[in-house]
Write an enzyme that holds these catalytic residues in place. Sequence first.
Site: not given
Ligand code: CA
Length: 297
Positions: A104, A106, A152, A202
């Site tokens: 998927r 992100n 990310n 992240d």
């Molecule tokens: Ca993230």
Amino acid sequence: MVNATILQPDVVVAHKCLLGEGPVWDAKRQVICWVDILNGEIHEYAPDQKKHQTIYVQQMIGSLAVCKNGNYLVALQNGFAYINRTTGELQMLSDPEAHLPGNRFNDGKCDPAGRFFAGTMALSEAPKAGGLYLLENNASHKKQLEEISISNGMAWSLDHQTFYYIDSPTYEVAAFDYDKSTGSICNKRIIIKVPQEDGCPDGMTIDSEGMLWIAHWNGWQVARWNPGTGEKLYHIPMPVAKITSCTFGGQSLEDLYITSASVDLTDGDLKMQPLAGSLFVVRNCGFKGLPAFEFDI
Ligand code: CA
């Protein structure tokens, strides 16, 4: 210098995401937009009017950008799409990984030329199954990086010469030379190594002094890092563990908005961190952001 003890993250609105992510400040409308990846929702909140709206996307949504025409460009489980902001109508554009149903999209972000960068990951979190893609304004796409594990955070340097990028499980921030005219990236080097005890890097944004703000998953913090020296300069302790991303917003871009997640927390964890999944803001945080780039359509 800012005194860390006076900075207080406040909850923006009483809504908790499973996996809150991808905050974007829409300066034209003065709203903060973010997604709940796993619930397939776009959230918008207008702090001045205290108005919260939700668009239900019906599939996982990794990230969004605001288009110059006011609508959304999104990276979904199954590819890129436009979403009409008024009606919620979805128009699929392309799926670079139609052959990889276990992946998927992100995190994603517009680049300084108004294109869209977004990366993928395996739903199983299998290593090196994802990639980083560039979506052009004519909706064609090209692959920028492969063998990415969990694509990310992204940011561009103030002079638009450098692209900063996080593949989370590496616990590193990479820098690439970035060509604004083509969107190409090359000459990868590692500029920041995050200690495990700080939590996994992240989402990411950049401030007006060119310093990187990184959300630390399972690290209970957002932190400001110097991309020139690799040094951690400062951090804001958070009341929840899974900090996912951050961006600057507000009229003068001095409010830091921070997303978080509640996914996979036990009942015991949730008692310790009842605000998990909330969108937080640190108002007048002492630093200033840059306007989000918009998708050029
Ligand atoms: Ca993230």
